[in-house]
Scaffold this motif. Structure first.
Motif, short mmCIF file in Angstrom:
data_model
loop_
_atom_site.label_atom_id
_atom_site.label_comp_id
_atom_site.label_asym_id
_atom_site.label_seq_id
_atom_site.Cartn_x
_atom_site.Cartn_y
_atom_site.Cartn_z
N TYR A 159 0.82 -1.22 0.00
CA TYR A 159 0.00 0.00 0.00
C TYR A 159 0.86 1.26 0.00
O TYR A 159 0.46 2.29 -0.58
N LEU A 160 2.02 1.22 0.63
CA LEU A 160 2.92 2.36 0.57
C LEU A 160 3.39 2.60 -0.86
O LEU A 160 3.42 3.76 -1.33
N LEU A 161 3.74 1.54 -1.56
CA LEU A 161 4.18 1.69 -2.96
C LEU A 161 3.03 2.15 -3.85
O LEU A 161 3.23 2.97 -4.75
N ARG A 162 1.84 1.64 -3.60
CA ARG A 162 0.69 2.05 -4.41
C ARG A 162 0.31 3.50 -4.15
O ARG A 162 -0.30 4.16 -4.99
N GLY A 163 0.66 4.01 -2.97
CA GLY A 163 0.31 5.38 -2.63
C GLY A 163 1.32 6.41 -3.09
O GLY A 163 1.08 7.62 -2.95
N LEU A 164 2.45 5.97 -3.65
CA LEU A 164 3.46 6.91 -4.11
C LEU A 164 3.00 7.64 -5.37
O LEU A 164 2.23 7.09 -6.17
N PRO A 165 3.46 8.86 -5.58
CA PRO A 165 3.16 9.55 -6.84
C PRO A 165 3.67 8.73 -8.03
O PRO A 165 4.70 8.06 -7.94
N GLN A 166 2.96 8.80 -9.13
CA GLN A 166 3.28 7.97 -10.28
C GLN A 166 4.71 8.17 -10.77
O GLN A 166 5.38 7.23 -11.20
N ARG A 167 5.21 9.41 -10.69
CA ARG A 167 6.54 9.68 -11.23
C ARG A 167 7.65 9.04 -10.40
O ARG A 167 8.79 8.88 -10.88
N TRP A 168 7.32 8.68 -9.12
CA TRP A 168 8.32 8.05 -8.25
C TRP A 168 8.10 6.56 -8.08
O TRP A 168 9.05 5.82 -7.81
N ALA A 169 6.87 6.12 -8.22
CA ALA A 169 6.53 4.75 -7.84
C ALA A 169 7.35 3.71 -8.60
O ALA A 169 7.86 2.74 -8.01
N GLY A 170 7.48 3.90 -9.91
CA GLY A 170 8.19 2.91 -10.71
C GLY A 170 9.63 2.74 -10.30
O GLY A 170 10.11 1.61 -10.12
N TRP A 171 10.33 3.84 -10.10
CA TRP A 171 11.75 3.75 -9.76
C TRP A 171 11.97 3.27 -8.33
O TRP A 171 12.93 2.57 -8.05
N VAL A 172 11.09 3.67 -7.42
CA VAL A 172 11.21 3.17 -6.04
C VAL A 172 11.00 1.65 -6.03
O VAL A 172 11.73 0.92 -5.34
N THR A 173 10.03 1.17 -6.80
CA THR A 173 9.77 -0.27 -6.87
C THR A 173 10.97 -1.00 -7.47
O THR A 173 11.39 -2.05 -6.96
N ILE A 174 11.53 -0.46 -8.53
CA ILE A 174 12.70 -1.08 -9.15
C ILE A 174 13.87 -1.10 -8.17
O ILE A 174 14.59 -2.10 -8.06
#
Length: 267
Positions: A159-174
């Motif tokens: 849920y923390l990852l899903r709540g991140l802004p779109q511009r950050w979510a992908g790179w944080v997940t990677i």
């Protein structure tokens, strides 16, 4: 002090945290890429079946390779998961927002491999109490508590990852996948050292006074990064190499996305 209860909480928490956090990250990655988690139920069932079969075969496997089969098979499973995560990282960087069909297969096999290893450890620990029926209630309660905390951590991370802004979510997940993958190599290298397939050396440092491995933060870092308070040089070097390779894979995937016909430009 209720020793069976506390031991069960710590053992189950340690093992559940590893695949629960991995599941949370992969589910968030799939959701970011528009992929449904249809692969998850089948992966969980297959992983549980694999864990049961692995636990039942533990005696025979331990005798392989002159008595170090257990260490080598576990290290192999860790390296396999790392390779699968490299594939996931490459796809996420190359196709953000639209995961190809291969994503589900890579994620599913990674989950099956992780549960096979971690689940077999839990089952093996629980089976050691077969001759102590008086400890079973505390054991089961500890297992439920440890499992509940582990799965809650995985859900919270999702849920923390899903709540991140779109511009950050992908790179944080990677980045999290890269760290988890490097942690797989940290654990694998420790097992290879135990099996004498890598040379053993004195630890480079000892951080146990600052962050004990059996503390809750230590358990979380072990699950995410393969944290060890007294790592040797081979462990540190292979972990750093694995992290670098994962980040390089992400960079290459991004370059291919930005320059899809880069090779043709030189023709």
């Amino acid at each position: 002090m209720n020793t069976p209860l506390i031991e069960a909480v710590l053992v189950v928490l340690r093992e559940v945290l590893e695949f629960a956090l991995l599941v949370g990250i992969l589910l968030a990655a799939g959701a970011q890429a528009g992929a449904r988690g249809r692969w998850l139920p089948a992966a969980l069932l297959a992983g549980l079946a694999g864990a049961w079969g692995y636990m039942r075969s533990m005696g025979a496997i331990s005798a392989w390779f002159d008595g170090v089969g257990y260490e080598l098979v576990n290290a192999g499973l860790q390296i396999l998961v790392y390779g699968l995560l490299l594939g996931v990282i490459g796809l996420l960087a190359r196709y953000p927002g639209r995961a190809p069909g291969a994503f589900g297969w890579l994620a599913a096999v990674a989950i099956v491999s992780a549960i096979t290893r971690e689940g077999s450890e839990i089952l093996l620990y629980l089976s050691a109490f077969e001759g102590r029926p008086q400890a079973v209630p505390d054991l089961l309660l500890g297992a439920v508590l440890g499992g509940g905390v582990g799965f809650s951590a995985g859900a919270l991370l999702y849920y923390l990852l899903r709540g991140l802004p779109q511009r950050w979510a992908g790179w944080v997940t990677i980045l999290l996948l890269a760290l988890v993958g490097a942690g797989m190599w940290s654990q694998a290298s420790a097992l290879l050292i135990q099996a004498d397939w890598l040379p053993a050396h004195a630890p480079l440092w000892d951080s146990s006074a600052v962050l004990p491995e059996n503390s809750l933060p230590g358990q979380v870092l072990y699950a995410l990064l393969g944290y060890e308070a007294t790592p040797g040089p081979w462990q540190v070097a292979l972990t750093a190499f694995a992290l670098g390779a994962a980040l390089l894979t992400a960079t290459a995937g991004t370059w291919l996305r930005v320059h899809p016909h880069g090779d043709r430009d030189h023709d």
